[in-house]
Scaffold this motif. Structure first.
Motif, PDB file in Angstrom:
ATOM      1  N   PRO A 101       0.839  -1.193   0.000  1.00 53.20           N
ATOM      2  CA  PRO A 101       0.000   0.000   0.000  1.00 53.20           C
ATOM      3  C   PRO A 101       0.876   1.245   0.000  1.00 53.20           C
ATOM      4  O   PRO A 101       1.970   1.238   0.551  1.00 53.20           O
ATOM      5  N   GLY A 102       0.422   2.287  -0.637  1.00 54.00           N
ATOM      6  CA  GLY A 102       1.189   3.525  -0.725  1.00 54.00           C
ATOM      7  C   GLY A 102       1.078   4.147  -2.100  1.00 54.00           C
ATOM      8  O   GLY A 102       0.126   3.912  -2.829  1.00 54.00           O
ATOM      9  N   GLY A 103       2.053   4.968  -2.441  1.00 58.73           N
ATOM     10  CA  GLY A 103       2.105   5.552  -3.773  1.00 58.73           C
ATOM     11  C   GLY A 103       1.389   6.879  -3.936  1.00 58.73           C
ATOM     12  O   GLY A 103       1.601   7.567  -4.920  1.00 58.73           O
ATOM     13  N   THR A 104       0.523   7.221  -2.988  1.00 60.44           N
ATOM     14  CA  THR A 104      -0.144   8.523  -2.972  1.00 60.44           C
ATOM     15  C   THR A 104      -0.141   9.015  -1.528  1.00 60.44           C
ATOM     16  O   THR A 104       0.112   8.239  -0.597  1.00 60.44           O
ATOM     17  N   ARG A 105      -0.448  10.286  -1.321  1.00 62.74           N
ATOM     18  CA  ARG A 105      -0.454  10.824   0.042  1.00 62.74           C
ATOM     19  C   ARG A 105      -1.458  10.094   0.925  1.00 62.74           C
ATOM     20  O   ARG A 105      -1.165   9.720   2.064  1.00 62.74           O
ATOM     21  N   VAL A 106      -2.653   9.852   0.375  1.00 63.86           N
ATOM     22  CA  VAL A 106      -3.689   9.148   1.131  1.00 63.86           C
ATOM     23  C   VAL A 106      -3.270   7.706   1.401  1.00 63.86           C
ATOM     24  O   VAL A 106      -3.376   7.198   2.522  1.00 63.86           O
ATOM     25  N   SER A 107      -2.799   7.024   0.364  1.00 60.62           N
ATOM     26  CA  SER A 107      -2.432   5.609   0.496  1.00 60.62           C
ATOM     27  C   SER A 107      -1.244   5.395   1.420  1.00 60.62           C
ATOM     28  O   SER A 107      -1.178   4.387   2.137  1.00 60.62           O
ATOM     29  N   GLU A 108      -0.296   6.343   1.428  1.00 61.65           N
ATOM     30  CA  GLU A 108       0.838   6.227   2.337  1.00 61.65           C
ATOM     31  C   GLU A 108       0.395   6.377   3.794  1.00 61.65           C
ATOM     32  O   GLU A 108       0.926   5.717   4.694  1.00 61.65           O
ATOM     33  N   ALA A 109      -0.603   7.242   4.023  1.00 59.42           N
ATOM     34  CA  ALA A 109      -1.134   7.400   5.378  1.00 59.42           C
ATOM     35  C   ALA A 109      -1.810   6.106   5.835  1.00 59.42           C
ATOM     36  O   ALA A 109      -1.664   5.685   6.991  1.00 59.42           O
ATOM     37  N   ILE A 110      -2.533   5.465   4.912  1.00 58.36           N
ATOM     38  CA  ILE A 110      -3.170   4.182   5.236  1.00 58.36           C
ATOM     39  C   ILE A 110      -2.102   3.122   5.495  1.00 58.36           C
ATOM     40  O   ILE A 110      -2.246   2.284   6.391  1.00 58.36           O
ATOM     41  N   ARG A 111      -1.018   3.159   4.719  1.00 55.99           N
ATOM     42  CA  ARG A 111       0.081   2.201   4.905  1.00 55.99           C
ATOM     43  C   ARG A 111       0.621   2.262   6.333  1.00 55.99           C
ATOM     44  O   ARG A 111       0.925   1.231   6.944  1.00 55.99           O
ATOM     45  N   GLU A 112       0.769   3.483   6.854  1.00 55.53           N
ATOM     46  CA  GLU A 112       1.297   3.649   8.206  1.00 55.53           C
ATOM     47  C   GLU A 112       0.423   2.930   9.234  1.00 55.53           C
ATOM     48  O   GLU A 112       0.928   2.378  10.212  1.00 55.53           O
ATOM     49  N   ILE A 113      -0.871   2.925   9.006  1.00 49.98           N
ATOM     50  CA  ILE A 113      -1.790   2.245   9.925  1.00 49.98           C
ATOM     51  C   ILE A 113      -1.681   0.735   9.759  1.00 49.98           C
ATOM     52  O   ILE A 113      -1.543  -0.005  10.730  1.00 49.98           O
ATOM     53  N   ILE A 114      -1.744   0.264   8.506  1.00 47.17           N
ATOM     54  CA  ILE A 114      -1.750  -1.179   8.244  1.00 47.17           C
ATOM     55  C   ILE A 114      -0.509  -1.862   8.800  1.00 47.17           C
ATOM     56  O   ILE A 114      -0.595  -2.933   9.406  1.00 47.17           O
ATOM     57  N   LEU A 115       0.655  -1.266   8.597  1.00 50.47           N
ATOM     58  CA  LEU A 115       1.910  -1.929   8.922  1.00 50.47           C
ATOM     59  C   LEU A 115       2.439  -1.613  10.320  1.00 50.47           C
ATOM     60  O   LEU A 115       3.471  -2.139  10.725  1.00 50.47           O
ATOM     61  N   ASN A 116       1.716  -0.789  11.062  1.00 56.23           N
ATOM     62  CA  ASN A 116       2.130  -0.435  12.421  1.00 56.23           C
ATOM     63  C   ASN A 116       2.057  -1.663  13.323  1.00 56.23           C
ATOM     64  O   ASN A 116       0.976  -2.171  13.619  1.00 56.23           O
ATOM     65  N   LYS A 117       3.205  -2.139  13.766  1.00 59.56           N
ATOM     66  CA  LYS A 117       3.233  -3.389  14.527  1.00 59.56           C
ATOM     67  C   LYS A 117       2.631  -3.284  15.917  1.00 59.56           C
ATOM     68  O   LYS A 117       2.433  -4.300  16.590  1.00 59.56           O
ATOM     69  N   THR A 118       2.316  -2.049  16.359  1.00 60.31           N
ATOM     70  CA  THR A 118       1.667  -1.920  17.665  1.00 60.31           C
ATOM     71  C   THR A 118       0.171  -2.215  17.594  1.00 60.31           C
ATOM     72  O   THR A 118      -0.462  -2.434  18.624  1.00 60.31           O
ATOM     73  N   PHE A 119      -0.391  -2.237  16.382  1.00 64.93           N
ATOM     74  CA  PHE A 119      -1.826  -2.499  16.221  1.00 64.93           C
ATOM     75  C   PHE A 119      -2.090  -4.002  16.144  1.00 64.93           C
ATOM     76  O   PHE A 119      -2.629  -4.510  15.160  1.00 64.93           O
ATOM     77  N   LYS A 120      -1.728  -4.699  17.194  1.00 62.20           N
ATOM     78  CA  LYS A 120      -1.891  -6.151  17.216  1.00 62.20           C
ATOM     79  C   LYS A 120      -3.356  -6.567  17.231  1.00 62.20           C
ATOM     80  O   LYS A 120      -3.699  -7.698  16.876  1.00 62.20           O
ATOM     81  N   GLU A 121      -4.227  -5.657  17.649  1.00 64.90           N
ATOM     82  CA  GLU A 121      -5.657  -5.985  17.755  1.00 64.90           C
ATOM     83  C   GLU A 121      -6.405  -5.812  16.438  1.00 64.90           C
ATOM     84  O   GLU A 121      -7.610  -6.092  16.363  1.00 64.90           O
ATOM     85  N   MET A 122      -5.722  -5.373  15.375  1.00 68.27           N
ATOM     86  CA  MET A 122      -6.418  -5.139  14.104  1.00 68.27           C
ATOM     87  C   MET A 122      -7.054  -6.431  13.589  1.00 68.27           C
ATOM     88  O   MET A 122      -6.397  -7.465  13.496  1.00 68.27           O
ATOM     89  N   LYS A 123      -8.328  -6.354  13.225  1.00 67.41           N
ATOM     90  CA  LYS A 123      -9.064  -7.520  12.744  1.00 67.41           C
ATOM     91  C   LYS A 123      -8.825  -7.726  11.246  1.00 67.41           C
ATOM     92  O   LYS A 123      -8.552  -6.775  10.507  1.00 67.41           O
ATOM     93  N   PRO A 124      -8.937  -8.965  10.772  1.00 65.39           N
ATOM     94  CA  PRO A 124      -8.717  -9.242   9.349  1.00 65.39           C
ATOM     95  C   PRO A 124      -9.597  -8.408   8.424  1.00 65.39           C
ATOM     96  O   PRO A 124      -9.143  -7.961   7.357  1.00 65.39           O
ATOM     97  N   GLU A 125     -10.850  -8.195   8.823  1.00 64.60           N
ATOM     98  CA  GLU A 125     -11.767  -7.412   7.984  1.00 64.60           C
ATOM     99  C   GLU A 125     -11.297  -5.966   7.863  1.00 64.60           C
ATOM    100  O   GLU A 125     -11.365  -5.355   6.784  1.00 64.60           O
ATOM    101  N   THR A 126     -10.812  -5.404   8.968  1.00 62.69           N
ATOM    102  CA  THR A 126     -10.278  -4.043   8.956  1.00 62.69           C
ATOM    103  C   THR A 126      -9.054  -3.963   8.056  1.00 62.69           C
ATOM    104  O   THR A 126      -8.919  -3.049   7.233  1.00 62.69           O
ATOM    105  N   GLU A 127      -8.167  -4.930   8.228  1.00 62.53           N
ATOM    106  CA  GLU A 127      -6.953  -5.006   7.411  1.00 62.53           C
ATOM    107  C   GLU A 127      -7.288  -5.041   5.925  1.00 62.53           C
ATOM    108  O   GLU A 127      -6.729  -4.287   5.117  1.00 62.53           O
ATOM    109  N   LEU A 128      -8.220  -5.914   5.555  1.00 61.56           N
ATOM    110  CA  LEU A 128      -8.614  -6.048   4.156  1.00 61.56           C
ATOM    111  C   LEU A 128      -9.146  -4.734   3.599  1.00 61.56           C
ATOM    112  O   LEU A 128      -8.734  -4.288   2.522  1.00 61.56           O
ATOM    113  N   LEU A 129     -10.048  -4.103   4.327  1.00 60.40           N
ATOM    114  CA  LEU A 129     -10.672  -2.877   3.827  1.00 60.40           C
ATOM    115  C   LEU A 129      -9.672  -1.730   3.720  1.00 60.40           C
ATOM    116  O   LEU A 129      -9.765  -0.900   2.817  1.00 60.40           O
ATOM    117  N   LEU A 130      -8.697  -1.696   4.613  1.00 60.70           N
ATOM    118  CA  LEU A 130      -7.661  -0.673   4.520  1.00 60.70           C
ATOM    119  C   LEU A 130      -6.803  -0.878   3.269  1.00 60.70           C
ATOM    120  O   LEU A 130      -6.489   0.084   2.554  1.00 60.70           O
TER     121      LEU A 130
END
Length: 205
Positions: free
Chosen positions: A41-70
């Motif tokens: 994920p990335g390549g645009t300002r919006v997509s890079e911001a989403i990338r920071e959320i998806i790959l943040n290793k502190t978000f261990k509670e992220m659900k698969p559905e959330t991950e997919l939609l991001l």
């Protein structure tokens, strides 16, 4: 109507995509082609911001559905903002990951419905856009991880998960042999690069 050529690079963690993408782009530019390099994920300002959320290793509670939609949201942005306009201008677009990664990671890895992933993606994300060529750098994830280690949330997933992802990529390559080129990423950088350049010669020049 699309005038350019869309190439995606796929593979498990540590497969060497970044190195080979740069080499492929340099080869194409040397031969007079206009090339746009992107990553997911990335390549645009919006997509890079989403990338920071998806790959943040502190978000261990992220659900698969959330991950997919991001992932899908980031892709919807880059398709419309960068990929489609560049293809219309005749560029060769090279993207580090695309929908095949979503199918491999969220479909095979997370065991989510592949049919539903394709349905949502076709309706709201990529529409009818498909890569013209997908280069799969094939490597056992345990060997791949030795190259680069674990840094982000996806890399920290279990070995069982990464093995399912690896099998998923191999399955996709078997199912779509015309689009996929599977290359043994355990070969040297020069050997892999030579194989890729040969494929580019056959398909583009």
């Amino acid at each position: 109507m699309k005038k350019g050529y869309f190439i995606t690079f796929e593979g498990a963690e540590g497969s060497g995509k970044s190195t080979q993408i740069k080499r492929a782009a340099a080869y194409l530019r040397l031969n007079g082609k206009k090339v746009l390099l992107l990553r997911e994920p990335g390549g645009t300002r919006v997509s890079e911001a989403i990338r920071e959320i998806i790959l943040n290793k502190t978000f261990k509670e992220m659900k698969p559905e959330t991950e997919l939609l991001l992932y899908l949201a980031a892709r919807a942005q880059i398709v419309r903002e960068k990929i489609e306009p560049a293809l219309e201008k005749g560029y060769i677009v090279i993207c580090d990951r695309f929908e095949d990664s979503t199918i491999a990671y969220q479909g095979y890895g997370r065991k989510m419905s592949i049919e539903n992933i394709k349905k949502v993606s076709g309706l709201f994300v990529r529409a009818d856009l498909q890569p013209d060529l997908t280069i799969l750098l094939d490597i056992n994830p345990k060997d791949g991880m030795k190259r680069g280690g674990r840094h982000d949330r996806m890399e920290y997933q279990s070995w069982v998960f990464h093995h399912r992802v690896w099998r998923g990529f191999r399955t996709l390559a078997r199912q779509q042999k015309k689009r996929f080129i599977k290359i043994d990423a355990a070969k040297s950088i020069e050997e892999v690069s030579s194989i890729i350049q040969s494929q580019l010669d056959q398909r583009i020049f």
